[in-house]
Design a protein around this motif. Structure first.
Motif, PDB file in Angstrom:
ATOM      1  N   ALA A 214       8.021 -38.251 -37.150  1.00 10.64           N
ATOM      2  CA  ALA A 214       7.831 -37.260 -35.989  1.00 10.64           C
ATOM      3  C   ALA A 214       9.017 -37.497 -35.040  1.00 10.64           C
ATOM      4  O   ALA A 214       9.732 -36.284 -34.664  1.00 10.64           O
ATOM      5  CB  ALA A 214       6.842 -37.578 -35.359  1.00 10.64           C
ATOM      6  N   LYS A 215       9.450 -38.604 -34.961  1.00 11.59           N
ATOM      7  CA  LYS A 215      10.604 -38.820 -33.670  1.00 11.59           C
ATOM      8  C   LYS A 215      11.952 -38.303 -34.261  1.00 11.59           C
ATOM      9  O   LYS A 215      12.679 -37.677 -33.722  1.00 11.59           O
ATOM     10  CB  LYS A 215      10.563 -40.343 -33.473  1.00 11.59           C
ATOM     11  N   GLY A 217      12.608 -36.462 -37.234  1.00 19.93           N
ATOM     12  CA  GLY A 217      12.434 -35.256 -38.142  1.00 19.93           C
ATOM     13  C   GLY A 217      12.769 -35.906 -39.436  1.00 19.93           C
ATOM     14  O   GLY A 217      13.057 -34.749 -40.222  1.00 19.93           O
ATOM     15  N   TYR A 255       6.897 -37.406 -28.903  1.00 21.74           N
ATOM     16  CA  TYR A 255       6.728 -36.384 -30.368  1.00 21.74           C
ATOM     17  C   TYR A 255       5.283 -36.667 -30.911  1.00 21.74           C
ATOM     18  O   TYR A 255       5.028 -36.925 -31.769  1.00 21.74           O
ATOM     19  CB  TYR A 255       7.715 -36.996 -31.250  1.00 21.74           C
ATOM     20  N   ALA A 258       3.970 -33.644 -32.999  1.00 22.24           N
ATOM     21  CA  ALA A 258       4.381 -33.976 -34.462  1.00 22.24           C
ATOM     22  C   ALA A 258       3.946 -35.130 -35.083  1.00 22.24           C
ATOM     23  O   ALA A 258       3.458 -34.982 -36.306  1.00 22.24           O
ATOM     24  CB  ALA A 258       5.873 -34.004 -34.341  1.00 22.24           C
ATOM     25  N   SER A 259       3.559 -36.225 -34.463  1.00 27.78           N
ATOM     26  CA  SER A 259       3.078 -37.435 -35.062  1.00 27.78           C
ATOM     27  C   SER A 259       1.879 -37.076 -35.457  1.00 27.78           C
ATOM     28  O   SER A 259       1.118 -37.354 -36.483  1.00 27.78           O
ATOM     29  CB  SER A 259       3.055 -38.621 -34.102  1.00 27.78           C
ATOM     30  N   ASP A 301       4.504 -34.449 -24.250  1.00 27.52           N
ATOM     31  CA  ASP A 301       5.798 -34.530 -24.855  1.00 27.52           C
ATOM     32  C   ASP A 301       7.209 -34.095 -24.036  1.00 27.52           C
ATOM     33  O   ASP A 301       8.252 -34.488 -24.115  1.00 27.52           O
ATOM     34  CB  ASP A 301       5.824 -33.748 -26.323  1.00 27.52           C
ATOM     35  N   GLN A 305      10.157 -36.532 -22.975  1.00 27.14           N
ATOM     36  CA  GLN A 305      11.478 -35.850 -23.440  1.00 27.14           C
ATOM     37  C   GLN A 305      12.464 -35.857 -22.260  1.00 27.14           C
ATOM     38  O   GLN A 305      13.581 -35.874 -22.113  1.00 27.14           O
ATOM     39  CB  GLN A 305      11.548 -34.588 -24.257  1.00 27.14           C
TER      40      GLN A 305
END
Ligand code: ATP
Ligand code: MG
Length: 466
Positions: A214-215, A217, A255, A258-259, A301, A305
């Motif tokens: 996830a981090k 990509g 992330y 996404a994770s 997130d 970020q």
């Protein structure tokens, strides 16, 4: 479970070897023109540590996640150093050096500068399991872990190829034992060795692989991804404190959304991580819950970020909110009054998590505070709003309420009203209060409110912080 955990913590390894084995297996040497690491991204203190060790005749490298991040052009959040000096030998070379850990000793070298002190973690090369005479539990997990080895062995024990590169700041060269640089160029995450065996040794590696995918990509190599669905159940055997830490890292990685998608795609599903069940649930009933959690995680997130802090208590309060809301509604349907129904629901929601990941107490009290503040945002009469903004945890409660508005659970006008209320001077706040009174046909209008306040006077006040 608890006794097993305590036993594990206190197990001391009798097999510490004080000399370090010779290296075998030669790494690829990657020059600066290929890896292109920007020396400005290096921590001066980490470089000082490798220099000091090298001047004393030892091998020393920056290692692991820091090299991965540097090669990706990202400034690492912390620096680890690996060396062939034993912890005692390392300790002698630095003024502020502490031996840490029972199971596997490492040295924390602390540097004091202008800002926060920086800790460089220095670990001695570790031996491979088979060479260390280690024992695996029946399910393949590592039991003993404290034997020093060669750099080659140390590399083979690491998880992903991109996490197993060693950078020497003196020569600006990377030593790459497992094709980490090639994998990085292919944007691939590959577990070193036989992935099934590596996951059995330490199931946490499955979560790490998903977090890094996830981090960065990057894509999980098929052999690395495939066994996860089948082996996910091994996470049940991981001590809950360690599982909790890893999930926290995943959620706080910047992330998280996404994770979580990655967990789902890899087949880590229901029952393993009760806290995440709602998020992983696709059923129509859970749409509202999903919306709330999705918005909350996207918000987390974004904050991370952009370098802002996020409290773990806040994060867990959001993840468990769908559960809490449904328990709260059930309690009201049973005839329990609003506020006691909420407090019962908080107990039930927290208790329901204890079968999987234990939510640590320090987070629990933050969560309770944020939750119990929620009904107070709707009580816009008398002095209540003036008192609410003075609560020490008001900001967290307010941010949480805004998420409820953003997900459609609450009318966005409520959030806007509070945003204006905070930004206004006392006269402006009085005007906003008057505006509420004058709202015609508003169910929270004055006549109804006055009646309700009388009727509810016997109920406990809702705010924990009041
Ligand atoms: P980050 O700190 O950005 O989360 P990281 O890769 O530095 O990522 P750490 O937990 O700091 O993660 O670990 C440092 C290094 O130790 C890793 O890069 C990896 O080489 C090794 N490592 C950590 N955990 C494991 C594990 N469970 N199995 C094998 N190797 C591991
Ligand atoms: Mg790290």
């Amino acid at each position: 479970m608890i006794t097993k955990f305590i036993k594990r913590i206190f197990r001391r390894d009798p097999m510490i070897r004080h000399t370090v084995a010779h290296s075998s297996g030669s790494p690829k040497r990657i020059p600066k023109k290929t890896h292109r690491i920007d020396p400005h991204l290096l921590s001066k203190n980490a470089v000082k540590v490798t220099q000091t060790l090298q001047q004393a005749g030892y091998d020393a490298f920056i290692v692991g996640g820091a090299v991965r991040d540097l090669a990706l052009g990202i400034g690492p959040k912390d620096f680890d150093v690996a060396t062939n000096a034993t912890p005692e030998q390392v300790q002698k070379l630095f003024r502020k050096a502490r031996l840490i850990g029972r199971r596997f000793q490492i040295v924390h070298v602390t540097f004091f500068g202008k800002g926060q002190p920086e800790i460089i973690e220095v670990s001695t090369f570790r031996a491979l399991l088979e060479n260390a005479g280690e024992h695996l539990a029946e399910n393949g997990r590592i039991l003993r872990d404290n034997v020093w080895g060669s750099q080659h062995e140390d590399a083979a024990r690491r998880d992903l190829s991109i996490n197993a590169m060693y950078y020497d700041p003196a020569t600006e060269t990377i030593l790459d034992y497992h094709g980490g640089m090639a994998d990085m160029q292919k944007k691939t995450l590959r577990m070193i060795g036989d992935p099934t065996k590596r996951y059995r040794e330490d199931p946490i590696r499955m979560l790490r692989a998903i977090r890094f995918a996830a981090k960065t990509g990057f894509t999980l190599d098929e052999a690395t991804r495939a066994p996860i669905a089948k082996l996910g159940k091994l996470l049940n055997d991981v001590p809950s404190a360690r599982l909790f830490d890893e999930i926290l890292k995943l959620l706080m990685s910047g992330y998280s959304w996404a994770s979580i998608q990655g967990l789902k795609e890899a087949g880590l599903h229901h029952g393993l991580l009760p806290l995440l069940d709602h998020i992983l649930d696709e059923s129509a009933d859970s749409k509202e819950a999903n919306d709330f959690v999705r918005i909350a995680l996207a918000n987390t997130d974004q904050r991370i970020q952009s370098g802002k802090s996020v409290s773990a208590g806040f994060l867990f309060a959001t993840l468990l909110w769908p559960d809490l809301l449904s328990n709260w509604k059930k309690n009201i349907a049973k005839g329990i009054a609003n506020i006691p129904a909420l407090h019962d629901a908080m107990d039930e929601t927290i208790a329901s998590q204890s079968s999987g990941m234990v939510i640590q107490r320090r987070f629990e009290s933050d969560m309770r505070e944020i939750w119990s503040m929620q009904p107070r945002f709707e009580k816009r009469v008398g002095r209540y709003p003036y008192r609410l903004i003075e609560s020490p945890r008001f900001r967290a409660g307010y941010d949480f309420m805004l998420l409820r508005c953003a997900s459609g659970e609450k009318n966005p006008a409520l959030g806007e009203w509070w945003t204006n209320f905070i930004a206004s001077d006392p006269a402006g706040q009085d005007d906003l209060m008057a505006g509420i009174k004058n709202e015609v046909g508003n169910s929270a209008g004055p006549a109804k409110r006055r009646r309700r306040r009388k009727a509810k006077s016997a109920l406990p006040t809702e705010g924990a912080a009041d």
